[in-house]
Motif scaffolding. Structure first.
Motif, PDB file in Angstrom:
ATOM      1  N   SER A  97       5.729   8.714   6.448  1.00 53.33           N
ATOM      2  CA  SER A  97       6.459   9.978   6.375  1.00 53.33           C
ATOM      3  C   SER A  97       5.455  11.124   6.469  1.00 53.33           C
ATOM      4  O   SER A  97       4.243  10.923   6.352  1.00 53.33           O
ATOM      5  CB  SER A  97       7.246  10.069   5.067  1.00 53.33           C
ATOM      6  N   ALA A  98       5.951  12.337   6.686  1.00 53.59           N
ATOM      7  CA  ALA A  98       5.071  13.496   6.832  1.00 53.59           C
ATOM      8  C   ALA A  98       5.786  14.749   6.345  1.00 53.59           C
ATOM      9  O   ALA A  98       7.014  14.864   6.458  1.00 53.59           O
ATOM     10  CB  ALA A  98       4.645  13.652   8.283  1.00 53.59           C
ATOM     11  N   GLN A  99       5.012  15.680   5.829  1.00 52.84           N
ATOM     12  CA  GLN A  99       5.566  16.930   5.352  1.00 52.84           C
ATOM     13  C   GLN A  99       5.828  17.867   6.534  1.00 52.84           C
ATOM     14  O   GLN A  99       5.111  17.828   7.546  1.00 52.84           O
ATOM     15  CB  GLN A  99       4.598  17.610   4.379  1.00 52.84           C
ATOM     16  N   SER A 121       3.805   5.392   2.880  1.00 52.68           N
ATOM     17  CA  SER A 121       2.923   6.478   2.479  1.00 52.68           C
ATOM     18  C   SER A 121       3.227   7.761   3.240  1.00 52.68           C
ATOM     19  O   SER A 121       3.691   7.731   4.387  1.00 52.68           O
ATOM     20  CB  SER A 121       1.465   6.076   2.712  1.00 52.68           C
ATOM     21  N   ASP A 122       2.936   8.895   2.589  1.00 57.21           N
ATOM     22  CA  ASP A 122       2.976  10.203   3.233  1.00 57.21           C
ATOM     23  C   ASP A 122       1.612  10.429   3.873  1.00 57.21           C
ATOM     24  O   ASP A 122       0.595  10.504   3.184  1.00 57.21           O
ATOM     25  CB  ASP A 122       3.270  11.285   2.193  1.00 57.21           C
ATOM     26  N   LEU A 133       8.373  -7.552  10.993  1.00 60.46           N
ATOM     27  CA  LEU A 133       8.797  -6.215  10.594  1.00 60.46           C
ATOM     28  C   LEU A 133      10.318  -6.098  10.574  1.00 60.46           C
ATOM     29  O   LEU A 133      10.994  -6.395  11.556  1.00 60.46           O
ATOM     30  CB  LEU A 133       8.196  -5.192  11.556  1.00 60.46           C
ATOM     31  N   ARG A 134      10.835  -5.635   9.432  1.00 57.63           N
ATOM     32  CA  ARG A 134      12.284  -5.422   9.270  1.00 57.63           C
ATOM     33  C   ARG A 134      12.638  -3.941   9.282  1.00 57.63           C
ATOM     34  O   ARG A 134      13.673  -3.542   9.784  1.00 57.63           O
ATOM     35  CB  ARG A 134      12.757  -6.008   7.937  1.00 57.63           C
ATOM     36  N   TYR A 135      11.765  -3.130   8.702  1.00 58.09           N
ATOM     37  CA  TYR A 135      12.053  -1.703   8.553  1.00 58.09           C
ATOM     38  C   TYR A 135      10.870  -0.911   9.095  1.00 58.09           C
ATOM     39  O   TYR A 135       9.751  -1.045   8.611  1.00 58.09           O
ATOM     40  CB  TYR A 135      12.283  -1.364   7.074  1.00 58.09           C
ATOM     41  N   LEU A 136      11.121  -0.085  10.118  1.00 63.03           N
ATOM     42  CA  LEU A 136      10.074   0.720  10.734  1.00 63.03           C
ATOM     43  C   LEU A 136      10.480   2.185  10.697  1.00 63.03           C
ATOM     44  O   LEU A 136      11.477   2.586  11.307  1.00 63.03           O
ATOM     45  CB  LEU A 136       9.833   0.269  12.179  1.00 63.03           C
ATOM     46  N   TYR A 137       9.708   2.971   9.958  1.00 68.38           N
ATOM     47  CA  TYR A 137       9.925   4.422   9.874  1.00 68.38           C
ATOM     48  C   TYR A 137       8.577   5.092  10.142  1.00 68.38           C
ATOM     49  O   TYR A 137       7.643   4.943   9.352  1.00 68.38           O
ATOM     50  CB  TYR A 137      10.439   4.814   8.479  1.00 68.38           C
ATOM     51  N   TRP A 138       8.488   5.796  11.262  1.00 64.92           N
ATOM     52  CA  TRP A 138       7.235   6.453  11.624  1.00 64.92           C
ATOM     53  C   TRP A 138       7.569   7.865  12.085  1.00 64.92           C
ATOM     54  O   TRP A 138       7.934   8.099  13.221  1.00 64.92           O
ATOM     55  CB  TRP A 138       6.525   5.685  12.725  1.00 64.92           C
ATOM     56  N   GLU A 139       7.445   8.813  11.164  1.00 64.73           N
ATOM     57  CA  GLU A 139       7.716  10.202  11.517  1.00 64.73           C
ATOM     58  C   GLU A 139       6.606  10.723  12.411  1.00 64.73           C
ATOM     59  O   GLU A 139       5.428  10.497  12.165  1.00 64.73           O
ATOM     60  CB  GLU A 139       7.836  11.049  10.247  1.00 64.73           C
ATOM     61  N   ARG A 140       7.012  11.434  13.473  1.00 66.36           N
ATOM     62  CA  ARG A 140       6.080  11.965  14.482  1.00 66.36           C
ATOM     63  C   ARG A 140       5.319  10.831  15.181  1.00 66.36           C
ATOM     64  O   ARG A 140       4.115  10.935  15.407  1.00 66.36           O
ATOM     65  CB  ARG A 140       5.117  12.967  13.857  1.00 66.36           C
ATOM     66  N   TYR A 141       6.009   9.782  15.473  1.00 66.86           N
ATOM     67  CA  TYR A 141       5.413   8.655  16.207  1.00 66.86           C
ATOM     68  C   TYR A 141       4.721   9.190  17.449  1.00 66.86           C
ATOM     69  O   TYR A 141       5.348   9.838  18.300  1.00 66.86           O
ATOM     70  CB  TYR A 141       6.518   7.669  16.577  1.00 66.86           C
ATOM     71  N   PRO A 142       3.405   8.920  17.616  1.00 67.17           N
ATOM     72  CA  PRO A 142       2.617   9.607  18.648  1.00 67.17           C
ATOM     73  C   PRO A 142       2.571   8.937  20.010  1.00 67.17           C
ATOM     74  O   PRO A 142       1.651   9.191  20.791  1.00 67.17           O
ATOM     75  CB  PRO A 142       1.223   9.632  18.021  1.00 67.17           C
ATOM     76  N   SER A 143       3.524   8.088  20.330  1.00 70.48           N
ATOM     77  CA  SER A 143       3.527   7.407  21.622  1.00 70.48           C
ATOM     78  C   SER A 143       4.874   7.619  22.313  1.00 70.48           C
ATOM     79  O   SER A 143       5.879   7.912  21.666  1.00 70.48           O
ATOM     80  CB  SER A 143       3.265   5.908  21.445  1.00 70.48           C
ATOM     81  N   LEU A 183       0.853  -1.190   0.000  1.00 66.33           N
ATOM     82  CA  LEU A 183       0.000   0.000   0.000  1.00 66.33           C
ATOM     83  C   LEU A 183       0.884   1.234   0.000  1.00 66.33           C
ATOM     84  O   LEU A 183       1.851   1.305   0.763  1.00 66.33           O
ATOM     85  CB  LEU A 183      -0.900   0.025   1.242  1.00 66.33           C
ATOM     86  N   TRP A 184       0.557   2.210  -0.845  1.00 69.35           N
ATOM     87  CA  TRP A 184       1.320   3.447  -0.904  1.00 69.35           C
ATOM     88  C   TRP A 184       0.406   4.667  -1.007  1.00 69.35           C
ATOM     89  O   TRP A 184       0.770   5.749  -0.578  1.00 69.35           O
ATOM     90  CB  TRP A 184       2.282   3.418  -2.095  1.00 69.35           C
ATOM     91  N   ASN A 185      -0.795   4.502  -1.559  1.00 70.63           N
ATOM     92  CA  ASN A 185      -1.728   5.609  -1.680  1.00 70.63           C
ATOM     93  C   ASN A 185      -2.277   5.978  -0.305  1.00 70.63           C
ATOM     94  O   ASN A 185      -2.775   5.124   0.433  1.00 70.63           O
ATOM     95  CB  ASN A 185      -2.865   5.213  -2.631  1.00 70.63           C
ATOM     96  N   ALA A 186      -2.197   7.276   0.049  1.00 73.61           N
ATOM     97  CA  ALA A 186      -2.599   7.718   1.383  1.00 73.61           C
ATOM     98  C   ALA A 186      -4.061   7.402   1.687  1.00 73.61           C
ATOM     99  O   ALA A 186      -4.403   7.018   2.816  1.00 73.61           O
ATOM    100  CB  ALA A 186      -2.344   9.223   1.528  1.00 73.61           C
ATOM    101  N   LYS A 187      -4.927   7.526   0.691  1.00 75.33           N
ATOM    102  CA  LYS A 187      -6.353   7.236   0.907  1.00 75.33           C
ATOM    103  C   LYS A 187      -6.566   5.754   1.193  1.00 75.33           C
ATOM    104  O   LYS A 187      -7.373   5.389   2.062  1.00 75.33           O
ATOM    105  CB  LYS A 187      -7.164   7.667  -0.319  1.00 75.33           C
ATOM    106  N   ASP A 188      -5.851   4.907   0.470  1.00 74.10           N
ATOM    107  CA  ASP A 188      -5.966   3.456   0.695  1.00 74.10           C
ATOM    108  C   ASP A 188      -5.439   3.088   2.085  1.00 74.10           C
ATOM    109  O   ASP A 188      -6.045   2.272   2.794  1.00 74.10           O
ATOM    110  CB  ASP A 188      -5.191   2.690  -0.377  1.00 74.10           C
ATOM    111  N   VAL A 189      -4.311   3.685   2.447  1.00 70.50           N
ATOM    112  CA  VAL A 189      -3.736   3.413   3.759  1.00 70.50           C
ATOM    113  C   VAL A 189      -4.703   3.832   4.857  1.00 70.50           C
ATOM    114  O   VAL A 189      -4.919   3.105   5.839  1.00 70.50           O
ATOM    115  CB  VAL A 189      -2.387   4.151   3.921  1.00 70.50           C
TER     116      VAL A 189
END
Length: 290
Positions: free
Chosen positions: A109-111, A82-83, A131-141, A58-64
């Motif tokens: 990712s996030a702008q 996805s952004d 999970l091998r690769y975890l990238y969460w910008e502004r992780y909320p926890s 999944l890459w489309n933000a709406k689908d995600v």
């Protein structure tokens, strides 16, 4: 991703280059033609037109957004990239990733200058074990999920997140890179967390302005970024890390001195940054290779 599936990454990349499917840019990045990427996305789109959670990627933000909101994830899903800047406000459930047993890559990712849209009001139970690769910008926890078994995780990136303490009961035997840059609430990296991180080569904690001390570092470390850690008063003795190549301590304004033996045995060190360390009064003799 090739290595994740049991293939030789180097050999796989060479095969793809020989078939003109990808290329390597001047700055050593993999590149793919837009048309080829669109063709691949079209193939994935046709995998399942009615149930987004049964697609492999999944890459489309709406689908995600739809998959996460309605908890549609399945074992078919292997990658989410996805952004999330454009999605509506989303309150994630604790078991959001429960059925995504084969998820290997997760990247949100996030702008810049866009408010965080994804929230964890009740926390998160876990991430998938694959999970091998975890990238969460502004992780909320404030921490990683306690039930997460990170034994397969290779890279952890949570820039600009709300992480307060980097601690976890599980082991990270395969972790190679940790990036918590600009996690301004991070106050501690416990010694117990860094223990047995034998494969860790890159640690990035730039901008962690609440961090006062850095723990002992693993022997195989190559890159250390503690720049703009304005409350950092001490750094570890790196003489036990003979593979270190780059150290960035720029703008560590509370740092008064460095350990006397910090540069001992650092024969591979070629980049050292100490600009704007306004309180630094004592600096050991630099290695000849700088």
């Amino acid at each position: 991703m090739l290595k994740m599936h049991g293939f030789s990454a180097r050999r796989g990349i060479d095969v793809l280059i020989n078939k003109s499917l990808i290329s390597i840019s001047g700055d050593n990045h993999l590149e793919m033609h837009d048309l080829l990427q669109e063709m691949g996305q079209s193939i994935v789109h046709e995998q399942c037109t009615h149930n987004l959670g049964k697609r492999s990627r999944l890459w489309n933000a709406k689908d995600v957004y739809q998959v996460l909101k309605n908890r549609m994830g399945t074992t078919k899903l292997q990658a989410i990239h996805s952004d999330i800047s454009t999605i509506p406000e989303l309150q994630l459930n604790p078991d959001t990733f429960k059925n995504m047993h084969n998820l290997r890559l997760l990247k949100f990712s996030a702008q810049p200058n866009v408010d965080n849209k994804m929230h964890l009001p009740e926390g998160l139970e876990s991430f998938p074990e694959e999970l091998r690769y975890l990238y969460w910008e502004r992780y909320p926890s404030e921490s990683l999920p306690s039930e997460f078994s990170p034994h397969n995780l290779v890279e952890l990136h949570m820039p600009n997140g709300k992480v307060k303490k980097l601690s976890h009961n599980g082991q990270f035997p395969n972790i190679e890179a940790i990036d918590l840059c600009w996690c301004t609430s991070l106050v501690q990296v416990p010694k117990s967390f860094m223990k047995n991180l034998d494969k860790l080569t890159r640690l990035e904690l730039a901008g962690c302005s609440s961090l006062k001390a850095s723990p002992e570092l693993p022997r195989n470390l190559r890159q250390l970024d503690l720049s703009s850690c304005s409350q950092l008063t001490e750094v570890p003795d790196l003489s036990r890390c003979p593979n270190v190549e780059e150290i960035d301590l720029c703008r560590c304004t509370s740092l008064v001195q460095l350990p006397k033996s910090i540069f001992k045995n650092l024969d591979k060190l070629f980049r050292l940054q100490l600009a704007k360390c306004s309180s630094l009064k004592v600096c050991p003799e630099l290695p000849r290779n700088i």
